[in-house]
Design a protein around this motif. Structure first.
Motif, PDB file in Angstrom:
ATOM      1  N   LEU A   1     -66.304 -61.648 -38.102  1.00 53.05           N
ATOM      2  CA  LEU A   1     -67.441 -62.005 -38.950  1.00 53.05           C
ATOM      3  C   LEU A   1     -67.431 -63.511 -39.161  1.00 53.05           C
ATOM      4  O   LEU A   1     -66.413 -64.095 -39.558  1.00 53.05           O
ATOM      5  CB  LEU A   1     -67.355 -61.275 -40.296  1.00 53.05           C
ATOM      6  N   THR A   2     -68.551 -64.156 -38.906  1.00 59.79           N
ATOM      7  CA  THR A   2     -68.583 -65.619 -38.921  1.00 59.79           C
ATOM      8  C   THR A   2     -68.828 -66.202 -40.303  1.00 59.79           C
ATOM      9  O   THR A   2     -68.453 -67.343 -40.572  1.00 59.79           O
ATOM     10  CB  THR A   2     -69.664 -66.121 -37.955  1.00 59.79           C
ATOM     11  N   ALA A   3     -69.472 -65.470 -41.193  1.00 57.27           N
ATOM     12  CA  ALA A   3     -69.746 -65.965 -42.549  1.00 57.27           C
ATOM     13  C   ALA A   3     -68.631 -65.521 -43.493  1.00 57.27           C
ATOM     14  O   ALA A   3     -67.944 -64.525 -43.227  1.00 57.27           O
ATOM     15  CB  ALA A   3     -71.095 -65.432 -43.034  1.00 57.27           C
ATOM     16  N   PRO A   4     -68.411 -66.248 -44.599  1.00 52.93           N
ATOM     17  CA  PRO A   4     -67.442 -65.787 -45.604  1.00 52.93           C
ATOM     18  C   PRO A   4     -67.768 -64.361 -46.034  1.00 52.93           C
ATOM     19  O   PRO A   4     -68.914 -64.044 -46.341  1.00 52.93           O
ATOM     20  CB  PRO A   4     -67.635 -66.776 -46.760  1.00 52.93           C
ATOM     21  N   SER A   5     -66.761 -63.493 -46.043  1.00 52.61           N
ATOM     22  CA  SER A   5     -66.996 -62.069 -46.256  1.00 52.61           C
ATOM     23  C   SER A   5     -66.164 -61.559 -47.427  1.00 52.61           C
ATOM     24  O   SER A   5     -64.994 -61.924 -47.584  1.00 52.61           O
ATOM     25  CB  SER A   5     -66.659 -61.280 -44.984  1.00 52.61           C
ATOM     26  N   TYR A   6     -66.787 -60.679 -48.218  1.00 54.48           N
ATOM     27  CA  TYR A   6     -66.168 -60.146 -49.422  1.00 54.48           C
ATOM     28  C   TYR A   6     -66.183 -58.622 -49.358  1.00 54.48           C
ATOM     29  O   TYR A   6     -67.074 -58.027 -48.763  1.00 54.48           O
ATOM     30  CB  TYR A   6     -66.888 -60.653 -50.670  1.00 54.48           C
ATOM     31  N   PHE A   7     -65.183 -58.015 -50.012  1.00 55.80           N
ATOM     32  CA  PHE A   7     -64.979 -56.568 -49.876  1.00 55.80           C
ATOM     33  C   PHE A   7     -64.646 -55.944 -51.222  1.00 55.80           C
ATOM     34  O   PHE A   7     -63.874 -56.513 -52.007  1.00 55.80           O
ATOM     35  CB  PHE A   7     -63.835 -56.316 -48.896  1.00 55.80           C
ATOM     36  N   VAL A   8     -65.248 -54.792 -51.507  1.00 53.56           N
ATOM     37  CA  VAL A   8     -64.818 -53.957 -52.633  1.00 53.56           C
ATOM     38  C   VAL A   8     -64.554 -52.547 -52.113  1.00 53.56           C
ATOM     39  O   VAL A   8     -65.111 -52.129 -51.088  1.00 53.56           O
ATOM     40  CB  VAL A   8     -65.866 -53.912 -53.770  1.00 53.56           C
TER      41      VAL A   8
ATOM     42  N   ALA B   1     -71.299 -59.072 -47.684  1.00 55.53           N
ATOM     43  CA  ALA B   1     -70.765 -58.220 -48.749  1.00 55.53           C
ATOM     44  C   ALA B   1     -70.516 -56.828 -48.186  1.00 55.53           C
ATOM     45  O   ALA B   1     -71.471 -56.116 -47.842  1.00 55.53           O
ATOM     46  CB  ALA B   1     -71.736 -58.154 -49.920  1.00 55.53           C
ATOM     47  N   VAL B   2     -69.250 -56.454 -48.053  1.00 55.57           N
ATOM     48  CA  VAL B   2     -68.875 -55.109 -47.586  1.00 55.57           C
ATOM     49  C   VAL B   2     -68.595 -54.283 -48.838  1.00 55.57           C
ATOM     50  O   VAL B   2     -67.567 -54.472 -49.504  1.00 55.57           O
ATOM     51  CB  VAL B   2     -67.650 -55.153 -46.665  1.00 55.57           C
ATOM     52  N   VAL B   3     -69.515 -53.364 -49.160  1.00 59.07           N
ATOM     53  CA  VAL B   3     -69.455 -52.699 -50.461  1.00 59.07           C
ATOM     54  C   VAL B   3     -68.906 -51.267 -50.373  1.00 59.07           C
ATOM     55  O   VAL B   3     -69.453 -50.332 -50.931  1.00 59.07           O
ATOM     56  CB  VAL B   3     -70.834 -52.722 -51.166  1.00 59.07           C
ATOM     57  N   GLY B   4     -67.774 -51.112 -49.685  1.00 56.61           N
ATOM     58  CA  GLY B   4     -67.023 -49.875 -49.763  1.00 56.61           C
ATOM     59  C   GLY B   4     -67.267 -48.852 -48.681  1.00 56.61           C
ATOM     60  O   GLY B   4     -68.220 -48.941 -47.912  1.00 56.61           O
ATOM     61  N   ASP B   5     -66.354 -47.876 -48.640  1.00 59.09           N
ATOM     62  CA  ASP B   5     -66.340 -46.804 -47.639  1.00 59.09           C
ATOM     63  C   ASP B   5     -66.332 -47.372 -46.226  1.00 59.09           C
ATOM     64  O   ASP B   5     -67.119 -46.979 -45.361  1.00 59.09           O
ATOM     65  CB  ASP B   5     -67.515 -45.846 -47.843  1.00 59.09           C
ATOM     66  N   LEU B   6     -65.397 -48.260 -46.015  1.00 60.88           N
ATOM     67  CA  LEU B   6     -65.214 -48.834 -44.686  1.00 60.88           C
ATOM     68  C   LEU B   6     -64.584 -47.822 -43.743  1.00 60.88           C
ATOM     69  O   LEU B   6     -64.937 -47.774 -42.557  1.00 60.88           O
ATOM     70  CB  LEU B   6     -64.324 -50.081 -44.794  1.00 60.88           C
TER      71      LEU B   6
ATOM     72  N   THR C   1     -74.261 -57.231 -35.139  1.00 63.33           N
ATOM     73  CA  THR C   1     -75.543 -57.177 -35.842  1.00 63.33           C
ATOM     74  C   THR C   1     -75.537 -58.098 -37.048  1.00 63.33           C
ATOM     75  O   THR C   1     -76.510 -58.823 -37.303  1.00 63.33           O
ATOM     76  CB  THR C   1     -75.851 -55.736 -36.275  1.00 63.33           C
ATOM     77  N   VAL C   2     -74.439 -58.082 -37.811  1.00 62.51           N
ATOM     78  CA  VAL C   2     -74.340 -58.949 -38.985  1.00 62.51           C
ATOM     79  C   VAL C   2     -74.367 -60.419 -38.576  1.00 62.51           C
ATOM     80  O   VAL C   2     -75.111 -61.229 -39.147  1.00 62.51           O
ATOM     81  CB  VAL C   2     -73.052 -58.634 -39.779  1.00 62.51           C
ATOM     82  N   ASN C   3     -73.567 -60.778 -37.588  1.00 59.48           N
ATOM     83  CA  ASN C   3     -73.510 -62.183 -37.164  1.00 59.48           C
ATOM     84  C   ASN C   3     -74.853 -62.689 -36.666  1.00 59.48           C
ATOM     85  O   ASN C   3     -75.203 -63.862 -36.858  1.00 59.48           O
ATOM     86  CB  ASN C   3     -72.452 -62.360 -36.085  1.00 59.48           C
ATOM     87  N   ALA C   4     -75.625 -61.798 -36.031  1.00 55.36           N
ATOM     88  CA  ALA C   4     -76.931 -62.209 -35.499  1.00 55.36           C
ATOM     89  C   ALA C   4     -77.914 -62.583 -36.600  1.00 55.36           C
ATOM     90  O   ALA C   4     -78.864 -63.332 -36.360  1.00 55.36           O
ATOM     91  CB  ALA C   4     -77.508 -61.102 -34.630  1.00 55.36           C
ATOM     92  N   THR C   5     -77.702 -62.075 -37.810  1.00 56.26           N
ATOM     93  CA  THR C   5     -78.611 -62.400 -38.914  1.00 56.26           C
ATOM     94  C   THR C   5     -78.294 -63.757 -39.544  1.00 56.26           C
ATOM     95  O   THR C   5     -79.066 -64.248 -40.364  1.00 56.26           O
ATOM     96  CB  THR C   5     -78.550 -61.325 -40.016  1.00 56.26           C
TER      97      THR C   5
ATOM     98  N   GLY D   1     -59.350 -61.424 -42.763  1.00 59.51           N
ATOM     99  CA  GLY D   1     -60.138 -62.580 -43.173  1.00 59.51           C
ATOM    100  C   GLY D   1     -61.169 -62.310 -44.235  1.00 59.51           C
ATOM    101  O   GLY D   1     -61.907 -63.232 -44.635  1.00 59.51           O
ATOM    102  N   LEU D   2     -61.274 -61.066 -44.729  1.00 62.05           N
ATOM    103  CA  LEU D   2     -62.199 -60.761 -45.814  1.00 62.05           C
ATOM    104  C   LEU D   2     -61.524 -61.055 -47.157  1.00 62.05           C
ATOM    105  O   LEU D   2     -60.286 -61.073 -47.252  1.00 62.05           O
ATOM    106  CB  LEU D   2     -62.650 -59.303 -45.762  1.00 62.05           C
ATOM    107  N   HIS D   3     -62.329 -61.263 -48.187  1.00 61.28           N
ATOM    108  CA  HIS D   3     -61.811 -61.564 -49.510  1.00 61.28           C
ATOM    109  C   HIS D   3     -62.030 -60.351 -50.422  1.00 61.28           C
ATOM    110  O   HIS D   3     -63.161 -60.106 -50.854  1.00 61.28           O
ATOM    111  CB  HIS D   3     -62.513 -62.792 -50.099  1.00 61.28           C
ATOM    112  N   PRO D   4     -60.989 -59.578 -50.713  1.00 56.24           N
ATOM    113  CA  PRO D   4     -61.164 -58.435 -51.620  1.00 56.24           C
ATOM    114  C   PRO D   4     -61.445 -58.918 -53.048  1.00 56.24           C
ATOM    115  O   PRO D   4     -60.790 -59.850 -53.536  1.00 56.24           O
ATOM    116  CB  PRO D   4     -59.827 -57.704 -51.538  1.00 56.24           C
ATOM    117  N   LEU D   5     -62.402 -58.289 -53.683  1.00 56.94           N
ATOM    118  CA  LEU D   5     -62.699 -58.559 -55.085  1.00 56.94           C
ATOM    119  C   LEU D   5     -62.302 -57.317 -55.875  1.00 56.94           C
ATOM    120  O   LEU D   5     -63.086 -56.387 -56.039  1.00 56.94           O
ATOM    121  CB  LEU D   5     -64.187 -58.877 -55.265  1.00 56.94           C
TER     122      LEU D   5
END
Length: 414
Positions: free
Chosen positions: A253-260, A230-235, A220-224, A281-285
């Motif tokens: 995930l095809t776009a650069p992805s960030y995680f908290v 931005a993955v904002v927690g409670d994974l 769903t995310v890739n289709a957009t 491949g996600l970037h934790p902040l």
């Protein structure tokens, strides 16, 4: 105080379930018997499974046991809520139904005209050699009005509750829908007008929602076709050992992805999960920021990390940044907005509330959070709260559909 509150909660829970049993089973039967006993066992057993599912998840029980208990236990939690609400709502109708006029059978009876009997003749019933007719077996008595009304209302309440939970569960399992929101930012340069951020929160991979669900979220995310994710927690709700394979689709995930982190990461081994999402491949902040071409993207740890000395540090994430640049902050809980305002954040992206998940849970969520869902403004800072992609506990949502939100940034200079 904690003990008093716990005892009070237990008394309320027992009373509510006794009332539920009374309306669904005692009032719909003529006396003690199998149905009443089965009802008591069903209600008590449902709560045993529900408590077992919660304890197994938080206590780190074998994952197979968590999976066995999760479906029936968590679904009972949702079903019991709507059974209780439906039975309470039926109390409004109950006195009205009892006052309806009873159906009168044979209200209009034709009066038979007896034929005259000739003198000396014997009436047919008394004819010689003909046995006198005996009355047939009496018809079984119909249920009383009170019993009938109770059965009708109990059936309606059960049907409404099962239908509500069934549809709400289907809504979660089919996957989140895409929601699009435009957010204007005064500091955003014209070149960044239309920049898209896919906000994903509260996936809650666990004993119910697993790898297939994660794949639906990723697809769903890739289709957009967002610019960043931005993955904002409670994974997750569980360890890397148990849920690492379920989270594996995030690597697609095809776009650069960030995680908290969210609060549930700290129940599940936050340090291990930060390393795992980095491997995927996600970037934790972690109380950090990165300078993207047109704005700063920052992230802070969840408040639950304070118990482990890893709480949010806004100064570390935002203290030395250029205030002329637009800033987007990833913070799991909406209550972190007050610190964001102090540090000049332009937009905070959050989750955590699930939008209430199960109506009327939105009322409880509203009491604990400044914003339950959607876009809001606090001074010069805007806050967007996603309802989340998954569900915690019951895999069910009522009145709070799951979503993945595509935030489209708009420059006021465009």
């Amino acid at each position: 105080m904690i003990i008093v509150f716990a005892l009070l909660a237990l008394v309320v829970l027992v009373a509510a379930n006794w009332y539920l049993w009374r309306r669904l089973f005692r009032d719909t039967t003529r006396g003690p018997g199998l149905v009443r006993r089965a009802g008591a066992v069903a209600i008590a057993g449902g709560w045993v499974l529900a408590v077992g599912a919660l304890v197994a998840e938080r206590g780190g029980a074998p994952f197979w046991l968590q999976q066995v208990l999760a479906w029936p236990g968590f679904l009972w939690l949702a079903l019991s809520v709507y059974l209780l609400l439906a039975v309470v709502a039926a109390e409004v109708v109950r006195p009205l139904l009892r006052r309806l006029p009873k159906r009168r059978t044979g209200a209009v009876t034709a009066v038979r005209q007896e034929e005259p009997v000739p003198a000396g003749a014997v009436p047919p019933k008394a004819a010689e050699g003909e046995p006198e007719s005996s009355p047939g077996p009496e018809p079984a008595p119909e249920p009383s009005r009170r019993l009938f009304v109770s059965r009708v209302l109990a059936t309606a309440a059960a049907t409404a509750a099962v239908g509500t939970v069934g549809y709400g569960t289907y809504g979660v399992l089919r996957g989140p829908r895409v929601k699009r929101v435009t957010v204007p930012l005064a500091k955003l340069p014209r070149a960044a007008h239309g920049y898209r951020i896919a906000v994903v929160s509260d996936i809650h991979l666990g004993p119910i929602l697993g790898r297939d669900f994660a794949q639906k979220v990723v697809d769903t995310v890739n289709a957009t076709q967002p610019d960043i994710v931005a993955v904002v927690g409670d994974l997750v709700d569980g360890s890397v050992k148990n849920l690492g394979p379920a989270a594996a689709p995030l690597s697609r995930l095809t776009a650069p992805s960030y995680f908290v982190t969210g609060n549930h990461e700290y129940y599940s081994g936050a340090e291990q999960w930060v390393e795992e999402v980095r491997r995927l491949g996600l970037h934790p902040l972690e109380n950090a920021r990165t300078e993207l071409p047109w704005f700063d993207l920052a992230g802070v740890n969840d408040l639950a990390g304070e118990s482990e000395g890893q709480g949010p540090d806004f100064t570390k994430a935002l203290g030395d940044r250029d205030p002329t640049r637009a800033c987007v902050l990833l913070a799991h809980q909406p209550v972190q907005i007050h610190e964001a305002v102090k540090h000049g954040v332009d937009l905070q992206l959050s989750g955590h509330t699930h939008g209430g998940q199960l109506w009327p849970g939105n009322l409880i969520a509203a009491a604990a959070n400044p914003t339950v869902a959607g876009l809001d403004r606090y001074g010069d800072t805007q806050l967007y709260v996603s309802r989340g992609a998954g569900a915690w506990g019951p895999p069910t949502r009522v009145g709070a559909p799951s979503d993945i939100t595509v935030i489209e940034l708009a420059s006021t200079r465009a």
